[in-house]
Enzyme design. Structure first.
Site, PDB file in Angstrom:
ATOM      1  N   HIS A  53       4.474 -15.486   3.876  1.00 43.81           N
ATOM      2  CA  HIS A  53       4.744 -16.453   2.605  1.00 43.81           C
ATOM      3  C   HIS A  53       5.995 -16.599   2.411  1.00 43.81           C
ATOM      4  O   HIS A  53       7.074 -15.551   2.669  1.00 43.81           O
ATOM      5  CB  HIS A  53       4.132 -16.086   1.380  1.00 43.81           C
ATOM      6  CG  HIS A  53       2.602 -16.234   1.236  1.00 43.81           C
ATOM      7  ND1 HIS A  53       1.738 -16.176   0.246  1.00 43.81           N
ATOM      8  CD2 HIS A  53       1.687 -16.570   2.311  1.00 43.81           C
ATOM      9  CE1 HIS A  53       0.628 -16.290   0.389  1.00 43.81           C
ATOM     10  NE2 HIS A  53       0.506 -16.637   1.990  1.00 43.81           N
ATOM     11  N   GLU A  55       7.989 -16.425  -0.089  1.00 44.33           N
ATOM     12  CA  GLU A  55       8.564 -15.304  -0.887  1.00 44.33           C
ATOM     13  C   GLU A  55       8.659 -14.013  -0.096  1.00 44.33           C
ATOM     14  O   GLU A  55       9.748 -13.220  -0.218  1.00 44.33           O
ATOM     15  CB  GLU A  55       7.815 -15.132  -2.128  1.00 44.33           C
ATOM     16  CG  GLU A  55       7.473 -16.386  -2.894  1.00 44.33           C
ATOM     17  CD  GLU A  55       6.366 -17.307  -2.631  1.00 44.33           C
ATOM     18  OE1 GLU A  55       5.740 -17.960  -3.485  1.00 44.33           O
ATOM     19  OE2 GLU A  55       5.851 -17.195  -1.554  1.00 44.33           O
ATOM     20  N   CYS A  83       1.774 -16.489  -5.380  1.00 46.98           N
ATOM     21  CA  CYS A  83       0.437 -16.192  -5.477  1.00 46.98           C
ATOM     22  C   CYS A  83       0.352 -14.477  -5.996  1.00 46.98           C
ATOM     23  O   CYS A  83       1.535 -14.000  -6.259  1.00 46.98           O
ATOM     24  CB  CYS A  83      -0.240 -16.050  -4.095  1.00 46.98           C
ATOM     25  SG  CYS A  83       0.563 -15.241  -2.814  1.00 46.98           S
ATOM     26  N   CYS A  86       2.400 -12.156  -3.547  1.00 44.24           N
ATOM     27  CA  CYS A  86       3.895 -12.473  -3.736  1.00 44.24           C
ATOM     28  C   CYS A  86       4.657 -11.852  -4.967  1.00 44.24           C
ATOM     29  O   CYS A  86       5.581 -11.386  -5.312  1.00 44.24           O
ATOM     30  CB  CYS A  86       4.127 -13.949  -3.410  1.00 44.24           C
ATOM     31  SG  CYS A  86       3.973 -14.332  -1.562  1.00 44.24           S
TER      32      CYS A  86
END
Length: 153
Positions: A53, A55, A83, A86
């Site tokens: 992801h 992040e 999420c 993260c």
């Protein structure tokens, strides 16, 4: 345009990079002492990695740059609410402040569905600000998914 909007524009440009690679358009930067120390864009499909992801990529990039996984006194700018995975990494990295553009009503873990980054039980709490460049970032995500649905038809 204020400084948060300027930094979010940088994250937005990275989100566009995700979109160019047919990834969900999310971009992230990490700022420390008015300098970008980390950046990332969504790439789990491209890298065959469910943890890739935006992040996580930005946290890895910043950690490598400064030689430490802890990033106190830094601010993360991300185009979509992080999420659970993260959010956990953000807490673990000791990010001081999180600024995000769009709530994620399905998997958001920074206030929408859950609020992991401010959970009393954890040893670190993150200041959160949301809605910076919300319309612009939301339009990018909505257009991406609209296009995906049209291609399936």
């Amino acid at each position: 345009m204020n400084i948060d909007e300027e930094w979010m524009q940088c994250a937005f440009r990275l989100a566009k990079k995700s979109e160019e690679h047919n990834e969900v358009p999310v971009g992230t930067i990490i700022v420390y002492q008015n300098e970008i120390i980390g950046e990332g864009w969504n790439q789990p499909i491209l890298s065959h990695d469910p943890t890739a992801h935006a992040e996580i990529m930005a946290l890895k990039n910043a950690g490598e740059k400064i030689g430490n996984y802890r990033l106190p006194e830094s601010t993360m700018y991300v185009t979509l609410e992080p999420c659970v995975m993260c959010a956990g990494a953000i807490v673990h990295a000791r990010i001081a402040r999180l600024v995000y553009a769009v709530d994620d009503e399905k998997t958001g873990a920074c206030g929408s569905v859950y609020n992991l980054v401010q959970a009393e039980e954890l040893n670190h709490h993150v200041e959160v600000e949301k809605g910076i460049l919300e319309r612009q970032c939301q339009a990018l995500i909505q257009d991406f998914f609209k296009e995906k649905r049209l291609r399936k038809s």
